[in-house]
Design a protein around this motif. Sequence first.
Motif, mmCIF file in Angstrom:
data_model
loop_
_atom_site.group_PDB
_atom_site.id
_atom_site.type_symbol
_atom_site.label_atom_id
_atom_site.label_comp_id
_atom_site.label_asym_id
_atom_site.label_seq_id
_atom_site.Cartn_x
_atom_site.Cartn_y
_atom_site.Cartn_z
ATOM 1 N N ALA A 28 19.743 58.922 -16.875
ATOM 2 C CA ALA A 28 19.507 58.812 -18.324
ATOM 3 C C ALA A 28 19.231 60.177 -18.936
ATOM 4 C CB ALA A 28 18.349 57.856 -18.594
ATOM 5 N N ASP A 29 18.530 61.040 -18.195
ATOM 6 C CA ASP A 29 18.272 62.395 -18.675
ATOM 7 C C ASP A 29 19.560 63.206 -18.750
ATOM 8 O OD1 ASP A 29 15.526 61.854 -18.831
ATOM 9 O OD2 ASP A 29 15.184 62.552 -16.773
ATOM 10 N N LYS A 79 22.465 61.947 -19.422
ATOM 11 C CA LYS A 79 23.121 61.433 -20.633
ATOM 12 C C LYS A 79 22.551 62.086 -21.883
ATOM 13 C CE LYS A 79 24.008 57.292 -23.290
ATOM 14 N NZ LYS A 79 23.662 55.901 -23.519
ATOM 15 N N ASP A 80 21.237 62.230 -21.948
ATOM 16 C CA ASP A 80 20.608 62.841 -23.118
ATOM 17 C C ASP A 80 21.087 64.277 -23.329
ATOM 18 O OD1 ASP A 80 19.187 60.506 -23.554
ATOM 19 O OD2 ASP A 80 17.335 61.261 -22.636
ATOM 20 N N THR A 128 24.825 64.349 -24.300
ATOM 21 C CA THR A 128 24.984 63.931 -25.697
ATOM 22 C C THR A 128 24.578 65.049 -26.647
ATOM 23 O OG1 THR A 128 24.621 61.615 -25.128
ATOM 24 C CG2 THR A 128 24.251 62.233 -27.431
ATOM 25 N N THR A 129 23.499 65.736 -26.340
ATOM 26 C CA THR A 129 23.055 66.860 -27.166
ATOM 27 C C THR A 129 24.136 67.926 -27.229
ATOM 28 O OG1 THR A 129 20.739 66.452 -26.635
ATOM 29 C CG2 THR A 129 21.304 68.673 -27.406
#
Length: 76
Positions: free
Chosen positions: A51-52, A54-55, A58-59
Amino acid sequence: MVTAYVMVKAATGDVDRLKSEMSAIDGGVESVSVVAGDVDYIVKVRVDSPADVKDIATTIHEMGDIEDTQTYIAMD
């Protein structure tokens, strides 16, 4: 610990600015390399969870002058 690589294609030739912006992302960007080939940068990410990853991906993808990203999570 999760290691991932984000391949980044830029829509601008302002290499140093984008490298600085990606390097400044908090939370796990280990390195940003300017490369020759189909992509312009390879960003190495080391974080606690997918999930990190992905973050951070995405940024990067949402930054101005970024054309495309592809993210690969290391399996070993």
